[in-house]
Motif scaffolding. Structure first.
Motif, PDB file in Angstrom:
ATOM      1  N   LEU A   1       0.914  -1.305   0.288  1.00  0.00           N
ATOM      2  CA  LEU A   1       0.078   0.158  -0.065  1.00  0.00           C
ATOM      3  C   LEU A   1       0.913   1.173  -0.077  1.00  0.00           C
ATOM      4  CD1 LEU A   1      -2.622  -1.067   2.627  1.00  0.00           C
ATOM      5  CD2 LEU A   1      -2.717  -1.153  -0.046  1.00  0.00           C
ATOM      6  N   LEU A   2       2.110   1.263   0.284  1.00  0.00           N
ATOM      7  CA  LEU A   2       2.951   2.284   0.127  1.00  0.00           C
ATOM      8  C   LEU A   2       4.477   1.765  -0.236  1.00  0.00           C
ATOM      9  CD1 LEU A   2       4.909   2.175   2.976  1.00  0.00           C
ATOM     10  CD2 LEU A   2       2.841   3.196   3.959  1.00  0.00           C
ATOM     11  N   ALA A   3       5.232   2.681  -0.638  1.00  0.00           N
ATOM     12  CA  ALA A   3       6.602   2.472  -0.940  1.00  0.00           C
ATOM     13  C   ALA A   3       7.734   3.429  -0.267  1.00  0.00           C
ATOM     14  CB  ALA A   3       6.693   2.404  -2.591  1.00  0.00           C
TER      15      ALA A   3
ATOM     16  N   VAL B   1       5.661   7.053   0.432  1.00  0.00           N
ATOM     17  CA  VAL B   1       4.697   7.430  -0.504  1.00  0.00           C
ATOM     18  C   VAL B   1       3.522   6.507  -0.637  1.00  0.00           C
ATOM     19  CG1 VAL B   1       5.957   9.014  -1.743  1.00  0.00           C
ATOM     20  CG2 VAL B   1       5.946   6.638  -2.711  1.00  0.00           C
ATOM     21  N   GLY B   2       2.437   6.979  -0.926  1.00  0.00           N
ATOM     22  CA  GLY B   2       1.295   6.099  -0.852  1.00  0.00           C
ATOM     23  C   GLY B   2       1.060   5.346  -2.478  1.00  0.00           C
ATOM     24  N   SER B   3       0.785   4.107  -2.343  1.00  0.00           N
ATOM     25  CA  SER B   3       0.569   3.392  -3.768  1.00  0.00           C
ATOM     26  C   SER B   3      -0.931   3.794  -3.983  1.00  0.00           C
ATOM     27  CB  SER B   3       0.529   2.065  -3.663  1.00  0.00           C
ATOM     28  OG  SER B   3       1.824   1.660  -3.118  1.00  0.00           O
TER      29      SER B   3
ATOM     30  N   LEU C   1      -4.990   0.479  -7.631  1.00  0.00           N
ATOM     31  CA  LEU C   1      -3.935  -0.491  -7.994  1.00  0.00           C
ATOM     32  C   LEU C   1      -3.595  -1.269  -6.781  1.00  0.00           C
ATOM     33  CD1 LEU C   1      -1.741  -1.416 -10.107  1.00  0.00           C
ATOM     34  CD2 LEU C   1      -0.350   0.156  -9.091  1.00  0.00           C
ATOM     35  N   ALA C   2      -3.508  -0.872  -5.565  1.00  0.00           N
ATOM     36  CA  ALA C   2      -2.907  -1.645  -4.313  1.00  0.00           C
ATOM     37  C   ALA C   2      -4.082  -2.389  -3.908  1.00  0.00           C
ATOM     38  CB  ALA C   2      -2.346  -0.534  -3.398  1.00  0.00           C
TER      39      ALA C   2
END
Length: 320
Positions: free
Chosen positions: A52-54, A64-66, A70-71
């Motif tokens: 859900l984030l990277a 940062v949020g995905s 998409l997630a």
């Protein structure tokens, strides 16, 4: 909001905050969400594991949020697939159960549930599975589960299940009883009162009933009887309806003329049901002297000189 995919309120709050900004650090998220940095750090690890984030490429200490579309979409699709499989299994298992139930002999219409924990589990399961209505006898001493622990009742009421409950008169003396009745009434719970009841009982829809193996004695909570569709269940339901028909309604219909706080109606009901002035005062959270003063005022308003006359006049005027 995202409990369906396994995220609790704290994880959801952090994820929402990440989506609001281009990037964020642990300290920034902790300040925005009102959480400790250590908790936010653990939540970030969980969300990162779910994709859900990277980490931001130029600053690994920031995240940062995905994109949710998409997630989250694969997770939702997987949940839907599992729910579909579970529903198919439920249909198959229900058919097996139906075939087995059709072969029941007379003794098999009753299952014996042994052990307090097993009884409480069945009590919760009956309410969780109810679709239309739950009918209950509540004794003062004998109980499957304490009212404060019965979370399934609240869930059932929220999804539209109607509750019809008959309580023994002594139950009215439990602290907070009137408040509980007021809170549950708008959600579909009706409460009535009788001086005594023969046993604890719960009936879910018209499908199954649960009652203690023994209603009295030291072993009263050690086991219960689960009654399946049969002539015996029909009899149990008919007995409930007979008791319901002769029981006294207990609910709060609103304020009486001249009553500014809604207490007078509840006070009259408690006294008519046989509670002492002291017990009524404790239930309403007022003093004994206040009860006696309010009764005197009601007698003056009704133009009567005895409490018996006050009871009759209260019924005639639809005060109760």
């Amino acid at each position: 909001m995202l409990e369906a995919i396994g995220l609790d309120d704290e994880h959801t709050a952090v994820y929402r905050q990440i989506l609001r900004v281009p990037s964020a650090s642990v300290d920034e998220l902790a300040a925005a969400a009102g959480m400790t940095p250590s908790l936010v750090r653990q939540i970030i690890e969980d969300l990162e594991g779910l994709g859900l984030l990277a980490r931001q490429a130029s600053a690994p200490d920031r995240v940062v949020g995905s994109p949710p579309s998409l997630a989250l979409r694969p997770m939702l699709l997987e949940r839907e697939r599992r729910l579909t499989q579970a529903h198919e299994a439920l249909v198959q298992l229900s058919e097996l159960y139906r075939q087995g139930a059709a072969q029941r002999d007379a003794p098999d219409v009753v299952d014996v549930i042994l052990g307090t924990d097993a009884v409480r589990q069945r009590f919760a399961q009956l309410q969780a599975s109810a679709a239309r209505q739950v009918r209950v006898f509540v004794l003062n001493e004998v109980a499957f589960l304490d009212a404060s622990e019965n979370e399934e009742e609240e869930r059932a009421l929220r999804r539209g299940v109607r509750y019809r409950v008959i309580v023994e008169k002594a139950v009215l003396e439990r602290p907070g009883f009137i408040d509980a009745v007021r809170e549950s009434a708008p959600h579909g719970e009706e409460v009535r009162v009788l001086p005594t009841l023969p046993t604890r009982l719960i009936i879910a829809d018209d499908q199954v009933a649960l009652l203690p193996m023994r209603s009295h004695g030291d072993e009263r909570a050690s086991g219960a009887l689960l009654v399946h569709p049969s002539g015996l269940l029909d009899l149990v339901m008919a007995i409930f309806e007979e008791f319901w028909a002769v029981s006294t309604e207990f609910g709060s219909e609103g304020e009486m003329p001249g009553s500014h706080d809604g207490i007078d109606r509840d006070l009259l009901k408690l006294l008519l049901l046989g509670l002492t002035d002291a017990a009524a005062a404790a239930q309403l959270g007022i003093s004994l002297r206040t009860v006696q003063r309010r009764v005197a005022e009601l007698m003056e308003t009704a133009g009567v000189t005895t409490r018996i006359q006050l009871g009759a006049e209260a019924v005639r005027r639809a005060w109760v």
